[in-house]
Design a protein around this motif. Sequence first.
Motif, short mmCIF file in Angstrom:
data_model
loop_
_atom_site.label_atom_id
_atom_site.label_comp_id
_atom_site.label_asym_id
_atom_site.label_seq_id
_atom_site.Cartn_x
_atom_site.Cartn_y
_atom_site.Cartn_z
N ALA B 144 15.63 -25.67 -17.12
CA ALA B 144 15.23 -25.80 -18.52
C ALA B 144 13.97 -24.99 -18.80
O ALA B 144 13.86 -24.35 -19.84
CB ALA B 144 15.00 -27.27 -18.86
N ALA B 145 13.01 -25.01 -17.87
CA ALA B 145 11.73 -24.36 -18.13
C ALA B 145 11.77 -22.85 -17.87
O ALA B 145 11.30 -22.06 -18.66
CB ALA B 145 10.65 -25.00 -17.28
N ALA B 307 6.00 -27.47 -14.24
CA ALA B 307 6.31 -26.15 -14.77
C ALA B 307 5.38 -25.82 -15.93
O ALA B 307 4.87 -24.70 -16.04
CB ALA B 307 7.77 -26.09 -15.22
N ASP B 308 5.14 -26.80 -16.78
CA ASP B 308 4.29 -26.56 -17.94
C ASP B 308 2.86 -26.26 -17.52
O ASP B 308 2.20 -25.39 -18.09
CB ASP B 308 4.32 -27.78 -18.87
N ALA B 313 -1.47 -22.28 -17.39
CA ALA B 313 -2.53 -21.53 -16.72
C ALA B 313 -2.12 -20.09 -16.47
O ALA B 313 -2.91 -19.30 -15.95
CB ALA B 313 -2.89 -22.22 -15.41
N GLY B 314 -0.88 -19.77 -16.77
CA GLY B 314 -0.39 -18.41 -16.56
C GLY B 314 -0.24 -18.05 -15.09
O GLY B 314 -0.31 -16.88 -14.72
N LEU B 539 12.31 -16.40 -22.13
CA LEU B 539 10.98 -16.95 -22.31
C LEU B 539 10.89 -18.27 -21.55
O LEU B 539 11.85 -19.04 -21.50
CB LEU B 539 10.70 -17.19 -23.79
N GLY B 540 9.72 -18.53 -20.99
CA GLY B 540 9.49 -19.83 -20.37
C GLY B 540 9.37 -20.87 -21.47
O GLY B 540 8.86 -20.57 -22.55
#
Lengths: 283, 673, 358
Positions: B144-145, B307-308, B313-314, B539-540
């Motif tokens: 999903a992420a 994941a988020d 934090a990139g 896209l994430g």
Amino acid sequence: MNANNVYTPSEALIEEVITLSRNVNLYTVKTKEEIKWLPGQFFMVSVFGFGEAPISVTSSAREPLKFCIKKVGHVTGAIHGLRAGDTIGIRGPYGNAFPLDVARGRDVVIIAGGLGIAPLRPLIHEFMENGKDYARVFLLSGSKTPADVIYSEECALWEKRGIRVTLTVDCPDDSWDVCTGLVTAHLDKVEADFQNAASYICGPEVMIEAAMKAVSARGIPEERIITTLEAHMKCGVGKCGHCYMGPKYICTDGPVFSYKELRRLAERFGKGHGPQDDPMWGY
Amino acid sequence: MEKFLTVCPYCGCGCGLYLHTEGGRITGVSPSRNHPVNTGSLCVKGWNSYEFIQHPDRLKYPMIRERGALRRATWKEALRKVAGELSRIKDSRGPDAIGVLSSAKCTNEENYLMMKFARAAIGTNNIDHCARLCHSSSVGGLSAAFGSGAMTNSITEIKDARVLFVIGSNTTEQHPMIGMHMLDAVDRGASLIVADPRKIPLAGFARIHLRHRCGTDVALLLSIMNVIVAEGLVDVEFVRRRTENFDAFSSLLEEYRPDTGERITGVKADDIKKAARLYASEKRSMFFYSMGITQHVTGVDNVKACADLVMLAGHIGLPMTGLNPLRGQNNVQGACDMGALPDYYSGYQAVKNPASRRKFEKAWRKRLPDRPGLTLMEMLHDGVRAMFVMGENPALSDPDTTHVRERLERLDFLAVQDIFLTETSEYADVVLPAASFAEKDGTFTNTERRVQLIRKAVEPPQEARPDWQIICNLSGLMGAKMHYRGTYEIMEEIALLTPHYGGTLHHRLDEGFGLQWPCPDISHTGTPYLHRKKFARGLGSFTSVGYMPPAELPDGDFPFLLTTGRISFQYHTGTMTRRTHIIEREEPVCLMEINPEDAKRLGIAERQGVRVKSRRGEITVTAAITERTPEGTVFLPFHYREAAANILTNPALDPAAKIPEFKVCAVAIEKAG
Amino acid sequence: MKKNMPVPIKTEAVKEWVLDKNHLSYWLRQLRKDFELVAPLRERNDIVLKRIDRIHEIALDCPASIPSPKEFLFPQFEPMLTKGTDGISDLRDGSKRVIFGVRSCDVSAVNLLDKFYLSGIADPYYESRRKNTLFISLVCNVPDGTCFCAGLGTGPYLKTGYDIQLYDLGDRYLLQAGSKDAERLVGRHRFLMRKPSKTDHEDQYEAQASSKAMFAERISLEGARQMITDGKVADDFWQDVAERCFECGGCVYECPLCTCFSVIDRKYNAGPADEQVERSRLWDACMFKGFTGMAGGALPAEKRILRTKRWFYHKLIYYPETLGAFGCTGCGRCTITCPGKIDMASVVHRMGNEYSKG
């Protein structure tokens, strides 16, 4: 080929099995070739399919070979499953023997805890048979409960032959009317000339340590306090490494040590061997 | 003396080791010095991985159950019986009455064939394996992420990282060689953040140890992210260019201020802030997690929160960053990649997608079922009448095993293919003897997606056969002929149908220490880190949801929280380690970790027997009193059949991933008689 | 005065020959007729010591830390005997082997192993393998970054104690035979060799000097021994070391001088009435708490500090006391294998940093 392979056990026939207590049996075994041993030595006893364990001899040189075996682990458990007529493998004898010169002409204090009486028994026989070489012989033998007492009948025989025996149990029941408490608590009853005595001690490691300290405090010099140790062993001949104690191996340098030797090892290298004060597993 | 380079059969590290043979017998192992994962080291299991191979308990011939007992049978008889029974049930009740369990211990080739067998020969999508019990939440959450559920970065990058964030992974004990790289990084000055309720060995090397309550991971992670946003540590450029759904997500974060986090997790707000700053402000920050995150009813939520955090934090798409789920079994990554899953073909090509289905139908020349099948837990708890189990032991490994055993008992037919008689094979109608990792060729895929060759060193014992050959034999008897001259031919077929594995042909793998997928073609040299420039899904996506408590928490009747896991000396259900002298000697009994305060209150002494009871059953274990486990919590390893922790565990499932909550259940403890 | 002059060692004491490098393969091929030939081989950059089928593949330019040849004398897993209905049979291995291309440090280790296994009651399995194994060692010219034999006298070349020692002199080897068996073996192919000239000995001297100069590591085991025996090294130091231990046993398994083993029995059922028991031994390690575990379950060395400390004490103190040399040849294998970086070199370094200044 077997003759020159020290790791090959020879077959021995179990002639007799006597139950000594709820988990201790006495095994009389017969070997094909004659084997000689000294008090304090041990054999590697094997049950094929289960493994080998070091077992000290409990009979004197004049008797047939006997082992007094407590059911504690894998191999001893397997031995307890055997009966008269079955065979086991034995190899040995290994290890040093109890030194006798330290006791010549002196009082002897023998202290046994639990199964510790087993390796001391041939020594007791030596003192009985050659009584004139030694002064008075005292035996203090302690067990956990009355059901754990072994060799009680023999103790009566020994007593008749001049050994001064004190039996004690830690946890008495109604049937027990002799002494209670730890063996070391009964040292006061021993009227030996401690300054001029020798002592032989065997039992669980904690008890050995306490007893060695106690007789030392009463004046027996450290080099005349003798004990025999047990350890995990795989070979019995100083190769497998399991029974290390500092630079020594219990199987070849022992199993008999004097308090002096043990003290020296502990001073130099720390204990490194013996029960630990707190349990730690993992990090 | 001969030596064969192969891959360790234990955990997901995938260490390279040599098997030594003399006169056709295995006489030892040694580590490969240049292997990128283990660089000349091995853990105790690796060093002793030679012993079980030639254990007398190995299955040597097929067996059929008759009048309650297993008897020796010929291969012909046994295979006919399995094929006959499966065909009968397929004809009378439909193919979906059959369930197949593939194995994370078997090779990629075997898993591929097993899923082909299930789908093409039986005609059902009811195929699953133990990844369901370990990382199905990763696959769900990360798809999903990011669009891909695998470890994003490589093990060799660890030592050069500046910050390591490890949550829910006892790395030095469960992935020792990855733990070694982590220690190396710390020695080189990296900061380590460990989040774990237990004082695991790695915590001793940590700058910050976040000791949160079991099952409060989402709250912990969200409050860390709250700090990152509040203190302006977000990698704004990354979020803007490469992600979506940030707005909805940021409003969720507002509820999780550090003090809220502290209230839920028990971790000091200050520590939460420190961890957030440390993780976000350094560029070379790697994030690791394992079963402590996934094995919850909120497993997918936990993974999404991880994941988020990484995206916020990139820290992804570059070397020495990433989100790194550590896989537990030697080939659990591969078994997932090969489509031993009810909803995917190999390479995560969805069963529901008509284009994928047509591709496989064309290649296999069979009509394939279009509905996703049952998951492992669903198969075991309803649904199927017959099962084919390869190299798995659900009777000990699955939660609420009392119930699992009842279900296995009630099956019309059960075939088990394994190297030893397992607890599961006690219910089998037919038992098929398989070859171990040392007796066959093939590939394993480790946790960092490294596809590696294993090489045959000795012959299988007596009549045992490699799993892939058994599957081919069976498939032929069920009307779907499979013919391969060797495992390399199976890999060629995999490469044809699986984009990630397009270039992982055996002759290429033979040259070095394998290739990391995606490796789309035969000139590609593998991919050390994923999501470079673009996520697999484009896209994430920020997908976090709010904190939900575990399904079963301690109460008056069951006042302790039980968490389960592995110990470093045993492995899973112990079929291999418990037959290894030195390992079994180290940890022969099931020890329950309990805090000294709790032990004092209950009057429990060190190494005393205790009875542990849950709503599902009770077991007797030995107490080990240690500060490792916090007050109110006890820890049990699940390796021991005589004290099976999974009799106690809660089969409550994550609604999406269907992973059971192994990590939290409520128990009562009392001294045993 | 004359009495005190050092007596030069007679070069005749050591039998020496020169072998042209072009003739090495031929010589080895001849040897292989009577022996199993074991040598280092490069496999995907790893160095593997194993039976050689193609002699030209032997890797002689490899770093010293090829796996220890200990496993050819004391294998990781070795069947000892079987007991069936017809009694006990001995499974001792007596295969004839030449192990070619090992390094001086490992030959030094074998000498000490001989002392350990063959003194007192000799170990029959080791004895049988040892009697039938001949080592051809190569004076080390590619030391690993982890090697430190040069400071210990266990390498890079040996003065005594080798079977056959080779010096690489560029286009030829200088062969030295250190035992009667070795002399006889070389003598069989004397037509390949010639007697060394003065130039050969000059080149030999240069090889010795240049090889010594290549070592990066200097580790003083004697310094560490003294720090320990002087009581300088506190238990806190060992506790820190112990906390990094993964309990993998790798240091023991890799060490050419670790000798411990365990014994297991396995039952194989050939038929219902025909049970065969095989007794085997396998490498064991004092790093495991079960190593000293007693039958009743007591664990005398349960604390990890006792076990890690023991390993270092054994190598640094007990070995010199009982066998007259350190239980470490500076081969550096523990440095390569230890996941916790608490190998001999690292720990001795650390000990020096912490205690030698104070």
